[in-house]
Design an enzyme around this catalytic site. Structure first.
Site, PDB file in Angstrom:
ATOM      1  N   ALA A 128       7.694   6.871 -16.079  1.00 41.75           N
ATOM      2  CA  ALA A 128       6.811   7.163 -14.948  1.00 41.75           C
ATOM      3  C   ALA A 128       7.425   8.296 -14.150  1.00 41.75           C
ATOM      4  CB  ALA A 128       6.603   5.923 -14.082  1.00 41.75           C
ATOM      5  N   LYS A 180      15.467  -0.536 -14.798  1.00 44.73           N
ATOM      6  CA  LYS A 180      14.619   0.519 -14.245  1.00 44.73           C
ATOM      7  C   LYS A 180      15.514   1.547 -13.566  1.00 44.73           C
ATOM      8  CE  LYS A 180      10.637   0.910 -11.091  1.00 44.73           C
ATOM      9  NZ  LYS A 180       9.736   0.111 -10.213  1.00 44.73           N
ATOM     10  N   ASP A 228      -0.566  -3.757  -6.411  1.00 42.59           N
ATOM     11  CA  ASP A 228      -1.148  -2.963  -7.502  1.00 42.59           C
ATOM     12  C   ASP A 228      -1.241  -3.807  -8.764  1.00 42.59           C
ATOM     13  OD1 ASP A 228      -2.228  -0.799  -8.796  1.00 42.59           O
ATOM     14  OD2 ASP A 228      -0.312   0.175  -9.211  1.00 42.59           O
TER      15      ASP A 228
END
Length: 572
Positions: free
Chosen positions: A143, A162, A294
């Site tokens: 991303a 991450k 989200d």
């Protein structure tokens, strides 16, 4: 900070920002929005006023909404994130703009493994081999802000790591500084931008973006959400590893499952997943006050046993108990068809920026209710369209809704999209009814009523206690002739400030003119080392003074020049 090597100088940062600003202006013009720049006081300095930019011919056939989304997508991760945030603001933008901005996706290149290793080792202060027993060099997902890799701890547990992209925070902070300056120029030049509150949108965006850049906050969100999980439901959240996490690195339990979007609509796994998601959403919004911001199909996984896993807690919404009570009142008033209560709730949910005609607002709400809420079953109700119309009514009557409601509206619309795609026959009323009953039971319980009455009584006691002193002061001022009445004249009240600003500009202009004249005299006189140095100092001072005047005229436009956005350019 990013990468290795020496930190950039102030001059280097300023040059980089100015180059970036020029690139942004060119992109804005290429997408057909050059006319907006021409309406600002800086426009004629950016383009030739005799030939304003018409935009790229290949984009002229697209709508303004599509061109705007394409513009943000081409400007990089900061502007993509801005578009994604704006897609939640149904109270600001029309439906076609919201739909175009929803299509924005991160298209980030794969980050090299050496950069990944360097970020992890710098953040956690140890070699990668000491931190993890195994680490997959091939990314699991990419991303614009971060990249995810599979790994295994020395205890044998499979985890996902991450890793934030090096330098992304500096890049985004630079873009945020330019956004602040652009917002101030737009507000000073275009009346419509003042009504929209562009600077406040940028401030709200900055807060959310900086929270997303701090993986420590996401870790805290995950821990808090895990504590609120219902053990009787098949919903889970990955367990984070604080000892293997930092501001730019987040390690969490690996969940073996597939994304929700891969399920076949109408299948038994789809029905089960939808019911679990709706239960989780109702509990998070009505009971917990902490909900996933989200919940799209890529952020929800399901395994072979039917356990649903929510991931990516970088964006969450939080609702206070009072806000949750307002939502319950909103639902009950909607069911009862009470437009007057709906109008009052809308006023309490936001902040009116001007006088609101309550009768007209009630009429608008009644129209919306009749348009969207006349279906015989809640399953047939288009709640996303209802929320959008509700937000448009707030915008029309200049009621600024709290940011939490914007996130909630976006999240509920996303969940509704999942429901309609995978299992539209789900009984939403049956699932939500127990949570509504529990909320009402809490509100009407002896303890809840006692707390409400205690708060009201405390306020009344405080008012009664202060009233005699205030009356005594009022009578004293009246008897001594010190009672003053001030007329509210907003336009006249601005006159002293405007005169003060005008005087300041005249002084600066005289000072700049004197420096310019002194420079010309020094340059024309007999050359010497002293005169050359004085000429350079005078020229630099004159240039700086004229620049301040130009910025004041372009950005201030009759208002005091706000220096914070300018100073932000030098904070890095």
């Amino acid at each position: 900070m990013s990468g290795t090597g020496a930190e950039p100088s102030i001059l280097g940062v300023a040059i980089r920002d100015l180059t970036r600003l020029q690139a942004v202006c060119v992109a804005v013009a290429r997408h057909g929005f050059g006319e907006i720049l021409m309406r600002t006081s800086l426009g004629p300095r950016v383009f030739d006023a005799a030939a304003p930019p018409e935009g790229d011919a290949s984009l002229r056939g697209a709508s303004a909404a599509v061109r705007f989304a394409d513009l943000l997508g081409g400007l990089g991760p900061t502007f993509i994130k801005l578009g994604q945030i704006l897609s939640m603001r149904r109270d600001l933008l029309p439906a076609d703009w919201i739909e175009a901005l929803k299509q924005l996706q991160d298209n980030a290149p794969v980050l090299g493994f050496e950069d990944v290793r360097g970020t992890i080792e710098a953040a956690l202060g140890a070699p990668l081999a000491r931190l993890f027993a195994e680490f997959d060099e091939t990314p699991l997902a990419t991303a614009s802000i971060a990249q995810a890799h599979r790994a295994r701890t020395h205890d044998g547990e499979a985890v996902v790591v991450k890793v934030q992209r090096p330098g992304i925070e500096d890049t985004m902070r630079g873009d945020l500084d330019l956004l602040y300056l652009s917002a101030q120029v737009l507000e000073a030049s275009i009346d419509e931008m003042q009504l929209m509150g562009v600077s406040q949108i940028v401030e709200e965006f900055e807060k959310g973006l900086l929270r997303e850049l701090d993986f420590g906050l996401e870790l805290a969100n995950m821990l808090a959400a895990r504590q609120l999980l219902d053990p009787e439901r098949h919903v889970t959240i990955p367990r984070p590893h604080p000892e293997l996490s930092a501001r730019t690195v987040l390690s969490m339990q690996f969940f073996e499952g597939r994304p929700l979007r891969e399920l076949a609509p109408g299948s038994e796994p789809a029905r089960h997943a939808v019911e679990e998601i709706v239960h989780a959403a109702c509990k998070q919004v009505m009971m917990d006050g902490l909900f996933h911001g989200d919940p799209h199909g890529g952020n929800i996984l399901i395994n072979a046993e039917g356990t649903v896993c929510l991931i990516d807690f970088g964006l969450v919404g939080e609702l206070s108990e009072a806000q949750r009570d307002e939502l319950v009142t909103l639902v009950l008033a909607t069911i009862a068809g009470d437009s007057a209560t709906l109008a009052r709730v809308l006023l309490r949910m936001g902040t009116p920026t001007q006088r609101v005609d309550l009768a007209a607002l009630r009429g608008e709400i009644e129209t919306i209710r009749e348009r969207f809420l006349t279906a015989s079953s809640l399953t047939d109700v288009d709640s996303a369209a209802f929320a959008e119309a509700f937000a448009e009514a707030a915008q029309r009557f200049r009621i600024k809704l709290a940011p939490e409601y914007s996130i909630l509206s976006k999240a509920l619309a996303t969940v509704e999209g999942i429901v309609r795609h995978l299992h539209p026959e789900v009984d939403l009323a049956a699932i939500s009814q127990p949570y509504l009953k529990e909320m009402m039971a809490r509100r009407l319980s002896p303890g809840g009523l006692a707390r409400e009455l205690l708060g009201d009584a405390s306020g009344a006691v405080s008012l009664v206690r202060e009233l005699p002193g205030q009356l005594d002061q009022l009578l004293h001022d009246l008897s001594t002739g010190n009672l003053q009445i001030h007329a509210v004249t907003p336009e006249l009240d601005e006159v002293p400030d405007l005169l003060h600003q005008l005087g300041g500009r005249l002084v600066l202009a005289a000072f700049a003119a004197a420096l310019t004249l002194a420079t010309a005299i020094l340059v024309a006189s007999e050359p010497s080392t002293l005169r050359t140095v004085l000429a350079w100092l005078s020229a630099l001072s004159a240039t700086g003074t004229w620049s301040i005047l130009l910025g004041w005229h372009a950005v201030g436009r009759g208002k005091p020049l706000r220096l914070r956005p300018l100073l932000r350019l030098f904070r890095r």
